[in-house]
Design an enzyme around this catalytic site. Structure first.
Site, PDB file in Angstrom:
ATOM      1  N   LEU A   8       0.830  -1.209   0.000  1.00  0.00           N
ATOM      2  CA  LEU A   8       0.000   0.000   0.000  1.00  0.00           C
ATOM      3  C   LEU A   8       0.863   1.256   0.000  1.00  0.00           C
ATOM      4  O   LEU A   8       0.677   2.168   0.809  1.00  0.00           O
ATOM      5  CB  LEU A   8      -0.939  -0.019   1.211  1.00  0.00           C
ATOM      6  CG  LEU A   8      -1.940  -1.185   1.230  1.00  0.00           C
ATOM      7  CD1 LEU A   8      -2.630  -1.281   2.577  1.00  0.00           C
ATOM      8  CD2 LEU A   8      -2.967  -1.034   0.105  1.00  0.00           C
ATOM      9  N   GLY A   9       1.828   1.282  -0.928  1.00  0.00           N
ATOM     10  CA  GLY A   9       2.619   2.493  -1.129  1.00  0.00           C
ATOM     11  C   GLY A   9       1.775   3.533  -1.837  1.00  0.00           C
ATOM     12  O   GLY A   9       0.543   3.456  -1.848  1.00  0.00           O
ATOM     13  N   SER A 122       0.272   2.185 -15.378  1.00  0.00           N
ATOM     14  CA  SER A 122       0.791   3.535 -15.558  1.00  0.00           C
ATOM     15  C   SER A 122      -0.226   4.529 -15.022  1.00  0.00           C
ATOM     16  O   SER A 122      -1.429   4.341 -15.182  1.00  0.00           O
ATOM     17  CB  SER A 122       1.066   3.819 -17.038  1.00  0.00           C
ATOM     18  OG  SER A 122       1.559   5.141 -17.217  1.00  0.00           O
ATOM     19  N   GLY A 124       0.903   6.652 -12.029  1.00  0.00           N
ATOM     20  CA  GLY A 124       1.624   7.292 -10.934  1.00  0.00           C
ATOM     21  C   GLY A 124       0.706   7.846  -9.864  1.00  0.00           C
ATOM     22  O   GLY A 124      -0.370   7.313  -9.581  1.00  0.00           O
ATOM     23  N   LYS A 174       4.404  -2.736 -20.979  1.00  0.00           N
ATOM     24  CA  LYS A 174       4.712  -1.660 -20.024  1.00  0.00           C
ATOM     25  C   LYS A 174       6.192  -1.278 -20.102  1.00  0.00           C
ATOM     26  O   LYS A 174       6.554  -0.101 -19.970  1.00  0.00           O
ATOM     27  CB  LYS A 174       4.354  -2.101 -18.607  1.00  0.00           C
ATOM     28  CG  LYS A 174       4.663  -1.070 -17.509  1.00  0.00           C
ATOM     29  CD  LYS A 174       3.972   0.262 -17.763  1.00  0.00           C
ATOM     30  CE  LYS A 174       3.913   1.157 -16.539  1.00  0.00           C
ATOM     31  NZ  LYS A 174       5.166   1.400 -15.861  1.00  0.00           N
ATOM     32  N   HIS A 177       6.540   0.876 -23.120  1.00  0.00           N
ATOM     33  CA  HIS A 177       5.887   2.144 -22.753  1.00  0.00           C
ATOM     34  C   HIS A 177       6.863   3.036 -21.994  1.00  0.00           C
ATOM     35  O   HIS A 177       7.008   4.230 -22.282  1.00  0.00           O
ATOM     36  CB  HIS A 177       4.649   1.831 -21.906  1.00  0.00           C
ATOM     37  CG  HIS A 177       4.083   2.983 -21.141  1.00  0.00           C
ATOM     38  ND1 HIS A 177       4.653   3.449 -19.958  1.00  0.00           N
ATOM     39  CD2 HIS A 177       3.005   3.766 -21.351  1.00  0.00           C
ATOM     40  CE1 HIS A 177       3.943   4.456 -19.496  1.00  0.00           C
ATOM     41  NE2 HIS A 177       2.944   4.679 -20.320  1.00  0.00           N
ATOM     42  N   ASN A 178       7.559   2.459 -21.021  1.00  0.00           N
ATOM     43  CA  ASN A 178       8.485   3.256 -20.213  1.00  0.00           C
ATOM     44  C   ASN A 178       9.725   3.656 -20.997  1.00  0.00           C
ATOM     45  O   ASN A 178      10.283   4.729 -20.786  1.00  0.00           O
ATOM     46  CB  ASN A 178       8.873   2.497 -18.942  1.00  0.00           C
ATOM     47  CG  ASN A 178       7.780   2.551 -17.894  1.00  0.00           C
ATOM     48  OD1 ASN A 178       6.604   2.699 -18.209  1.00  0.00           O
ATOM     49  ND2 ASN A 178       8.159   2.426 -16.642  1.00  0.00           N
ATOM     50  N   GLU A 181       8.698   6.590 -22.886  1.00  0.00           N
ATOM     51  CA  GLU A 181       8.625   7.702 -21.925  1.00  0.00           C
ATOM     52  C   GLU A 181      10.002   8.324 -21.707  1.00  0.00           C
ATOM     53  O   GLU A 181      10.138   9.553 -21.642  1.00  0.00           O
ATOM     54  CB  GLU A 181       8.070   7.166 -20.611  1.00  0.00           C
ATOM     55  CG  GLU A 181       7.912   8.180 -19.502  1.00  0.00           C
ATOM     56  CD  GLU A 181       7.451   7.494 -18.225  1.00  0.00           C
ATOM     57  OE1 GLU A 181       8.237   7.465 -17.253  1.00  0.00           O
ATOM     58  OE2 GLU A 181       6.323   6.976 -18.193  1.00  0.00           O
TER      59      GLU A 181
END
Length: 305
Positions: A8-9, A122, A124, A174, A177-178, A181
């Site tokens: 649970l960050g 994705s 954030g 992903k 994708h990064n 980015e």
């Protein structure tokens, strides 16, 4: 639906909030207990202090979404959770895991008759408000059974998420994708540095950002975030020029080499991040020394700066 989130960050907590707000029951567990207390007080999660307690609060088929760091933490949690699950239960890995590890883990869990889903996530810290883009790998029928969860997390019920292929595909997509980015961020950074360094126009970078945000072909969410950052501190005096990487850019470059796919922009943007961590780069010193040796160009001493 009722599901558990382990980890649970910042992202895990906000995912729990978004799911709870859309009517799902979220059983929560985290190594640090403070966030568990906060989310329980918000009536977001059903708190638990152990994995055994978490498992007991779920009904079969149990659904456990892992939002712990990629690597050893994910590996350890998958094994610990798998020991307590039964045939037909589901583990979802939402970390930025290497897709090769994902394929291996899927095979391991399949031998235990446990379903495994890899979810590239994705969004954030903005995901709670805007929704999360979800790139999902695994068996199609399992993904379909979890559709209410993915629909709640996504920006829209039928947009911003999808089943992209078998085990590993979610984390592979992903990863790329990064990598993209990285390249986009590098292009923005170089362009803004040029705007800043041309002194004759005394350009207002925040103003330019606001112009570009509307109608320009370079408008994007990243540009929106640049605008927010420059509004707070246009000179970025409070920000150190040290840029981390979490692994996906490296993996993207490695896969481009393996598959003979030229990816020079992504590769260069990754190396630029490495360079940002060198306060006194030996390579820069050697470049200066070589120029001095062949052309007699002046070399600055450390004292001269």
């Amino acid at each position: 639906m009722r599901l558990a989130i382990v980890g649970l960050g910042k992202m895990g907590a906000n995912m729990a909030r978004r799911l709870s707000a859309d009517g799902h029951e979220v059983v929560g567990h985290n190594r640090s207990k403070e966030i568990v207390k906060v989310l329980a007080k918000e009536n977001v999660i059903i708190p638990t202090s152990t994995l055994d307690e978490l498992i007991d609060k779920l009904e079969q088929p149990r659904i456990i979404w892992l939002m712990v760091p990629a690597g050893d933490a994910t590996e350890d949690n998958i094994k610990r959770v798998a020991e307590k699950l039964s045939s037909g239960d589901v583990i979802i890995d939402g970390a930025n895991s290497n897709f090769n590890d994902t394929v291996r883990r899927a095979e391991y869990l399949s031998s235990l008759s446990i379903n495994f889903i890899d979810a590239g996530v994705s969004g954030g810290i903005w995901g709670l408000k805007e929704g999360y883009s979800l790139m999902i790998g695994g068996k199609k029928e399992v993904v379909e059974s979890l559709k209410p969860i993915f629909s709640s997390l996504a920006p829209e019920k039928e947009k911003g998420w999808g089943h992209v292929g078998p085990h590993g595909a979610g984390h592979f997509v992903k990863m790329v994708h990064n990598g993209i980015e990285y390249g986009m961020m590098e292009a923005y950074a170089e362009g803004y540095e040029l705007l800043k360094e041309v002194k004759q126009y005394e350009l207002d970078l925040e103003q330019i950002t606001q112009i570009w945000r509307y109608g320009s072909v370079v408008r994007s969410w990243l540009l929106d975030l640049i605008g927010d950052a420059l509004t707070e501190d246009q000179k970025l005096e409070s920000t150190a020029g040290w840029v981390a990487d979490s692994g996906e850019g490296r993996w993207t470059v490695i896969e481009s080499i393996k598959n003979d796919v030229p990816s020079p922009v992504i590769a260069f943007s990754l190396f630029r991040r490495f360079y940002s961590r060198q306060e006194d780069a030996y390579s820069a010193k050697l470049l200066a020394a070589m120029r001095n040796q062949f052309g007699g160009h002046a070399v600055k001493s450390k004292e001269e700066g």
